[in-house]
Enzyme design. Structure first.
Site, PDB file in Angstrom:
ATOM      1  N   GLY A  20       0.774  -1.235   0.000  1.00 38.03           N
ATOM      2  CA  GLY A  20       0.000   0.000   0.000  1.00 38.03           C
ATOM      3  C   GLY A  20       0.804   1.284   0.000  1.00 38.03           C
ATOM      4  O   GLY A  20       0.367   2.285   0.574  1.00 38.03           O
ATOM      5  N   SER A  21       1.955   1.305  -0.684  1.00 34.03           N
ATOM      6  CA  SER A  21       2.703   2.570  -0.686  1.00 34.03           C
ATOM      7  C   SER A  21       2.003   3.631  -1.539  1.00 34.03           C
ATOM      8  O   SER A  21       2.025   4.819  -1.195  1.00 34.03           O
ATOM      9  CB  SER A  21       4.148   2.353  -1.153  1.00 34.03           C
ATOM     10  OG  SER A  21       4.207   2.108  -2.535  1.00 34.03           O
ATOM     11  N   ASP A  62      -5.002  -3.871 -17.726  1.00 34.92           N
ATOM     12  CA  ASP A  62      -4.089  -2.752 -18.000  1.00 34.92           C
ATOM     13  C   ASP A  62      -4.452  -1.984 -19.278  1.00 34.92           C
ATOM     14  O   ASP A  62      -3.585  -1.421 -19.944  1.00 34.92           O
ATOM     15  CB  ASP A  62      -2.625  -3.234 -18.038  1.00 34.92           C
ATOM     16  CG  ASP A  62      -2.200  -3.824 -16.698  1.00 34.92           C
ATOM     17  OD1 ASP A  62      -2.664  -3.317 -15.657  1.00 34.92           O
ATOM     18  OD2 ASP A  62      -1.438  -4.792 -16.685  1.00 34.92           O
ATOM     19  N   MET A 112      -4.531  -6.986  -6.435  1.00 41.32           N
ATOM     20  CA  MET A 112      -4.071  -8.096  -7.276  1.00 41.32           C
ATOM     21  C   MET A 112      -5.211  -9.055  -7.592  1.00 41.32           C
ATOM     22  O   MET A 112      -5.180 -10.230  -7.219  1.00 41.32           O
ATOM     23  CB  MET A 112      -2.913  -8.828  -6.573  1.00 41.32           C
ATOM     24  CG  MET A 112      -1.725  -7.944  -6.275  1.00 41.32           C
ATOM     25  SD  MET A 112      -1.070  -7.144  -7.760  1.00 41.32           S
ATOM     26  CE  MET A 112      -0.253  -8.543  -8.507  1.00 41.32           C
ATOM     27  N   HIS A 118      -0.037   1.607 -12.969  1.00 40.12           N
ATOM     28  CA  HIS A 118       0.726   0.479 -13.501  1.00 40.12           C
ATOM     29  C   HIS A 118       2.173   0.926 -13.716  1.00 40.12           C
ATOM     30  O   HIS A 118       2.405   2.035 -14.217  1.00 40.12           O
ATOM     31  CB  HIS A 118       0.098   0.019 -14.823  1.00 40.12           C
ATOM     32  CG  HIS A 118       0.784  -1.168 -15.412  1.00 40.12           C
ATOM     33  ND1 HIS A 118       0.606  -2.445 -14.920  1.00 40.12           N
ATOM     34  CD2 HIS A 118       1.672  -1.278 -16.431  1.00 40.12           C
ATOM     35  CE1 HIS A 118       1.344  -3.291 -15.625  1.00 40.12           C
ATOM     36  NE2 HIS A 118       2.000  -2.603 -16.538  1.00 40.12           N
TER      37      HIS A 118
HETATM   38  C1  GRF Z   1       2.848  -0.683  -7.805  1.00 36.77           C
HETATM   39  O1  GRF Z   1       4.043  -0.894  -8.487  1.00 36.77           O
HETATM   40  C2  GRF Z   1       1.729  -0.415  -8.782  1.00 36.77           C
HETATM   41  O2  GRF Z   1       2.173   0.257  -9.911  1.00 36.77           O
HETATM   42  C3  GRF Z   1       1.279  -1.812  -9.142  1.00 36.77           C
HETATM   43  O3  GRF Z   1       1.365  -2.548  -7.948  1.00 36.77           O
HETATM   44  C4  GRF Z   1       2.362  -1.953  -7.107  1.00 36.77           C
HETATM   45  C5  GRF Z   1       1.683  -1.659  -5.805  1.00 36.77           C
HETATM   46  O4  GRF Z   1       2.588  -1.183  -4.848  1.00 36.77           O
HETATM   47  N1  GRF Z   1      -0.050  -1.790  -9.687  1.00 36.77           N
HETATM   48  P1  GRF Z   1       2.036  -0.541  -3.503  1.00 36.77           P
HETATM   49  O5  GRF Z   1       1.187  -1.607  -2.820  1.00 36.77           O
HETATM   50  O6  GRF Z   1       1.250   0.668  -3.860  1.00 36.77           O
HETATM   51  O7  GRF Z   1       3.268  -0.227  -2.700  1.00 36.77           O
END
Ligand code: GRF
Length: 217
Positions: free
Chosen positions: A14-15, A147, A92, A111
């Protein structure tokens, strides 16, 4: 409180979610995070959201017979929270066509490539394998195909000779954290107009310093 409610859907760390939460905390930001929704109770990002006093909700996929039933349960929660925009942030799970239609033009994703190149998974490794010189990231409206969808914002990242998938992913992630809040701002301000497969944005010129990060000499 800005009044324009968004939800963030996560499955992992979740960054990007954290970057959106932080952006929404700024006084002049036109959106608020009403809900963080996860399909995994163990997603580390849920604790980050709770620490920021954001309501969280988990819908475990095992409890549902079909993708459509799971997605309908999500829609009930999201609509119940009065959400106007859904931001996928490392969620996911493929979404049903029904869900994409229900939330058409109110559903966006980030993405880690310059779409439409490098859709799918393991993109950092695949970009290095392909020898591309410029990578990047994209925020786009979601359509049922994975995507796919009209592009809102992109940033480019230069690939270094000694990059590994992890080092490249880290530099792209820094840009993700900049472009995702920008995309949400443009939508919440009513300035993004998707039509005919592309997005027109009112009163906007792209910050040139974002074109390549780090900048080339
Ligand atoms: C990111 O690289 C985003 O582009 C992709 O999944 C990753 C999620 O990372 N869809 P985070 O959970 O937001 O850190």
């Amino acid at each position: 409180m800005a009044g324009y409610k968004i939800a963030i859907l996560i499955s992992g760390r979740g960054s990007n979610m954290a970057a959106l939460i932080q952006a929404c905390q700024a006084k002049d930001f036109p959106a608020d995070v009403a809900l963080v929704l996860s399909n995994r109770a163990d997603a580390p990002g849920l604790a980050v959201a709770r620490a920021a006093n954001i309501p969280t909700h988990t819908i475990e996929q095992g409890a549902f017979e079909s993708r459509e039933a799971f997605d309908a349960a999500m829609t009930e929660v999201l609509a119940g929270a009065g959400v106007r925009l859904i931001c996928l942030a490392g969620f996911m799970r493929l979404l049903s066509a029904d869900f994409c239609h229900r939330w058409r033009d109110s559903l966006i994703n980030i993405h880690p490539s310059l779409l439409p190149a490098f859709k799918g998974l393991h993109v950092h490794q695949r970009m290095l394998d392909a020898g591309v010189r410029i990578a990047g990231c994209t925020v786009h409206y979601v359509r049922p195909e994975m995507d796919e969808g009209p592009i809102l914002v992109q940033a480019a990242v230069a690939i270094a000779a000694d990059d590994t998938p992890d080092s490249l992913a880290a530099r792209i992630l820094e840009q993700e954290h900049r472009i995702y809040p920008l995309a949400v701002r443009l939508i919440a301000e009513g300035r993004a107009r998707p039509a005919g497969g592309i997005v027109a944005i009112d009163n906007y010129s792209f910050p040139k310093q974002w074109l390549i990060n780090p900048p080339l000499d």
